[in-house]
Enzyme design. Structure first.
Site, PDB file in Angstrom:
ATOM      1  N   ASP A  91       0.845  -0.968  -0.052  1.00  0.00           N
ATOM      2  CA  ASP A  91       0.107  -0.004  -0.070  1.00  0.00           C
ATOM      3  C   ASP A  91       0.790   1.076  -0.122  1.00  0.00           C
ATOM      4  O   ASP A  91       1.856   1.092   0.649  1.00  0.00           O
ATOM      5  CB  ASP A  91      -1.018   0.093   1.049  1.00  0.00           C
ATOM      6  N   SER A  92       0.466   2.350  -0.733  1.00  0.00           N
ATOM      7  CA  SER A  92       1.443   3.547  -0.639  1.00  0.00           C
ATOM      8  C   SER A  92       1.366   4.207   0.413  1.00  0.00           C
ATOM      9  O   SER A  92       2.413   5.071   0.521  1.00  0.00           O
ATOM     10  CB  SER A  92       0.833   4.353  -1.904  1.00  0.00           C
ATOM     11  N   GLY A  93       0.635   4.222   1.263  1.00  0.00           N
ATOM     12  CA  GLY A  93       0.476   5.151   2.529  1.00  0.00           C
ATOM     13  C   GLY A  93      -0.935   6.188   2.231  1.00  0.00           C
ATOM     14  O   GLY A  93      -0.828   6.884   3.365  1.00  0.00           O
ATOM     15  N   ASP A 145      -2.441   8.078  -3.409  1.00  0.00           N
ATOM     16  CA  ASP A 145      -3.437   8.787  -3.721  1.00  0.00           C
ATOM     17  C   ASP A 145      -4.040   9.523  -2.667  1.00  0.00           C
ATOM     18  O   ASP A 145      -3.637   9.432  -1.486  1.00  0.00           O
ATOM     19  CB  ASP A 145      -4.636   7.809  -4.153  1.00  0.00           C
ATOM     20  N   ASP A 270      -7.932  -7.318   0.001  1.00  0.00           N
ATOM     21  CA  ASP A 270      -7.307  -7.287   1.113  1.00  0.00           C
ATOM     22  C   ASP A 270      -8.173  -6.866   2.102  1.00  0.00           C
ATOM     23  O   ASP A 270      -8.893  -6.110   2.048  1.00  0.00           O
ATOM     24  CB  ASP A 270      -5.917  -6.487   1.108  1.00  0.00           C
ATOM     25  N   CYS A 308     -12.235 -28.856   7.097  1.00  0.00           N
ATOM     26  CA  CYS A 308     -11.210 -27.786   7.110  1.00  0.00           C
ATOM     27  C   CYS A 308      -9.796 -28.369   7.024  1.00  0.00           C
ATOM     28  O   CYS A 308      -9.419 -29.270   8.077  1.00  0.00           O
ATOM     29  CB  CYS A 308     -11.351 -26.468   8.020  1.00  0.00           C
ATOM     30  N   CYS A 310      -6.906 -26.981   7.438  1.00  0.00           N
ATOM     31  CA  CYS A 310      -5.968 -26.082   8.152  1.00  0.00           C
ATOM     32  C   CYS A 310      -5.361 -26.844   9.108  1.00  0.00           C
ATOM     33  O   CYS A 310      -5.891 -27.803   9.855  1.00  0.00           O
ATOM     34  CB  CYS A 310      -6.440 -24.722   8.676  1.00  0.00           C
ATOM     35  N   CYS A 313      -7.767 -27.401  12.415  1.00  0.00           N
ATOM     36  CA  CYS A 313      -8.622 -28.369  12.395  1.00  0.00           C
ATOM     37  C   CYS A 313      -7.996 -29.475  12.334  1.00  0.00           C
ATOM     38  O   CYS A 313      -8.595 -30.843  12.739  1.00  0.00           O
ATOM     39  CB  CYS A 313      -9.779 -27.878  11.403  1.00  0.00           C
ATOM     40  N   HIS A 339      -6.292 -20.726  11.086  1.00  0.00           N
ATOM     41  CA  HIS A 339      -7.768 -21.364  10.381  1.00  0.00           C
ATOM     42  C   HIS A 339      -8.169 -20.270   9.500  1.00  0.00           C
ATOM     43  O   HIS A 339      -8.897 -20.671   8.518  1.00  0.00           O
ATOM     44  CB  HIS A 339      -8.720 -21.572  11.492  1.00  0.00           C
TER      45      HIS A 339
END
Length: 414
Positions: A91-93, A145, A270, A308, A310, A313, A339
């Site tokens: 991310d640019s900030g 931006d 995200d 699941c 993961c 689990c 998880h």
């Protein structure tokens, strides 16, 4: 970047794409976990990679403050600094213009921040943001931006949108003279608040610069706006953005939001939600969030989700022990973070498989029925999916729920 559209849904605008960057291939659509400070809280990079995750996010503003560019340069970039071998987006900030607004003053030159650590002033210009991201070495870098809250109205919204276009030009110039275009890929960010006319103006300007950017993000949303407005802005942008570039919706993390965005044509998203909510003791499941702090889990020997894969689990770790340690022992937060990241990956992986197999509308109906069938479908989700040819209400007797419709367990009675 090598970007290829592999398959398209026959009904919606969903698609599967192959994105090859300097640190490997990431299949889209995908969810990107957020490692703001060069770490996903509680997990090692090796643990994250072992979950099948190929793209994570670092934050430019925070890494510039700590550890600082000198340390990152000496380390050879953020990949080596944090021990992450796969793809990385920064991310640019720009988001900090909102989240740290009380520390920030915006001028045409850039954003003047007061450090939240020591109060020292720091000017972040478009050129400086790109230079910092060059030092970080991310595979995808974002333009700086001018971000305003999605609830902002009035002339400030238009001012921020036009400034974001001007700042994009400065980012492009800085990036092009760096000699890094073959390794780092610059994305533009579409702004304009909740005003469709401003969004169209910004889209016009950003699309004009298509040959100078590698992808596009949809910014300025997920800030508390009404969901029926949110999806319409996403659709407006996704409909117009070039089909041969990846499309990234910033700050989206709820499973229902992710699938609506995918159906509208978004490739990437995200959010801190799955990792932050894990630290609050909440596990994400295909039947809705599971609040493991509640007393009803005290004696349950079941795992979070028997299906699941993961490590949490698959090892048989019970809801009872998670209830016992969650929010108290760090091991509980680690187990739920693992998880929840796998849950997000399963949601998006299931979408990819369904698109490839020509059954994405059915996948949507199945997911929403399992997730919301006992409480009611969020009306905005129904409206959004109808706009791309999928009627969740067809053949089911499920009530509609006004508002966001977000599911949450607040009590043992839930």
């Amino acid at each position: 970047m090598q970007f290829e559209v592999i398959a398209k849904c026959h009904t919606t605008r969903a698609r599967v794409c192959r994105m090859e960057l300097a640190h490997g291939v990431t299949m889209l659509p995908t969810f990107m976990p957020v490692a703001t400070q060069a770490a996903i809280k509680g997990l090692t990079p090796q643990q994250v990679e072992s979950l099948g995750i190929t793209l994570i996010l670092n934050n430019t503003y925070h890494l510039n403050l700590r550890p600082g560019i000198k340390v990152l340069d000496e380390a050879g970039g953020a990949h080596k600094f944090q021990g992450w071998n796969r793809n990385l987006l920064t991310d640019s900030g720009g988001f900090q213009l909102v989240s740290l607004s009380k520390f920030t003053k915006i001028t045409e030159d850039g954003a003047l921040f007061a450090s939240p650590f020591n109060g020292e002033p720091t000017m972040l210009t478009p050129e400086e943001s790109i230079s910092i991201q060059h030092s970080i070495g991310a595979d995808i870098i974002m333009q700086l931006d001018d971000v305003v809250s999605s609830l902002t109205v009035g002339p400030r919204v238009g001012e921020a949108m036009h400034r974001s276009v001007r700042w994009l030009d400065r980012c492009i110039e800085q990036h092009e003279k760096s000699g890094r275009k073959d390794k780092q890929n610059l994305f533009a960010i579409v702004q304009g608040g909740l005003d469709p006319a401003l969004r169209d103006l910004c889209l016009d300007a950003m699309i004009e610069r298509k040959d100078q950017v590698t992808g596009y993000a949809i910014g300025g949303l997920s800030g508390g706006e009404e969901k029926d407005v949110f999806w319409k802005i996403i659709k407006q942008c996704a409909d117009r953005l070039p089909s041969d570039r990846p499309r990234y919706s910033m700050g989206v993390g709820f499973a229902e939001d992710l699938l609506v965005c995918v159906a509208l044509g978004v490739d990437m998203a995200d959010c801190v939600f799955p990792t932050r909510t894990a630290r609050f003791g909440v596990a994400l499941t295909f039947k809705g969030p599971l609040n493991l702090k509640l007393g009803k889990h005290t004696k349950s020997m079941d795992p979070i989700d028997k299906s699941c894969p993961c490590p949490t689990c698959a090892s048989g770790m019970s809801r009872a022990v998670l209830h016992h340690i969650v929010t108290i022992e760090t091991a509980g937060a680690h187990a739920l973070t693992i998880h929840n990241l796998v849950f997000q990956a399963r949601v998006m992986g299931g979408a990819r498989d369904a698109i490839l197999e020509g059954r994405f509308p059915e996948y949507l109906r199945s997911f929403f029925f399992d997730y919301f069938g006992d409480t009611g479908y969020p009306e905005w989700c129904v409206n959004a999916l109808r706009s791309v040819g999928v009627d969740l209400m067809q053949g089911v007797d499920v009530p509609l729920v006004k508002g966001s419709g977000v599911r949450w367990e607040y009590s043992d009675a839930a």
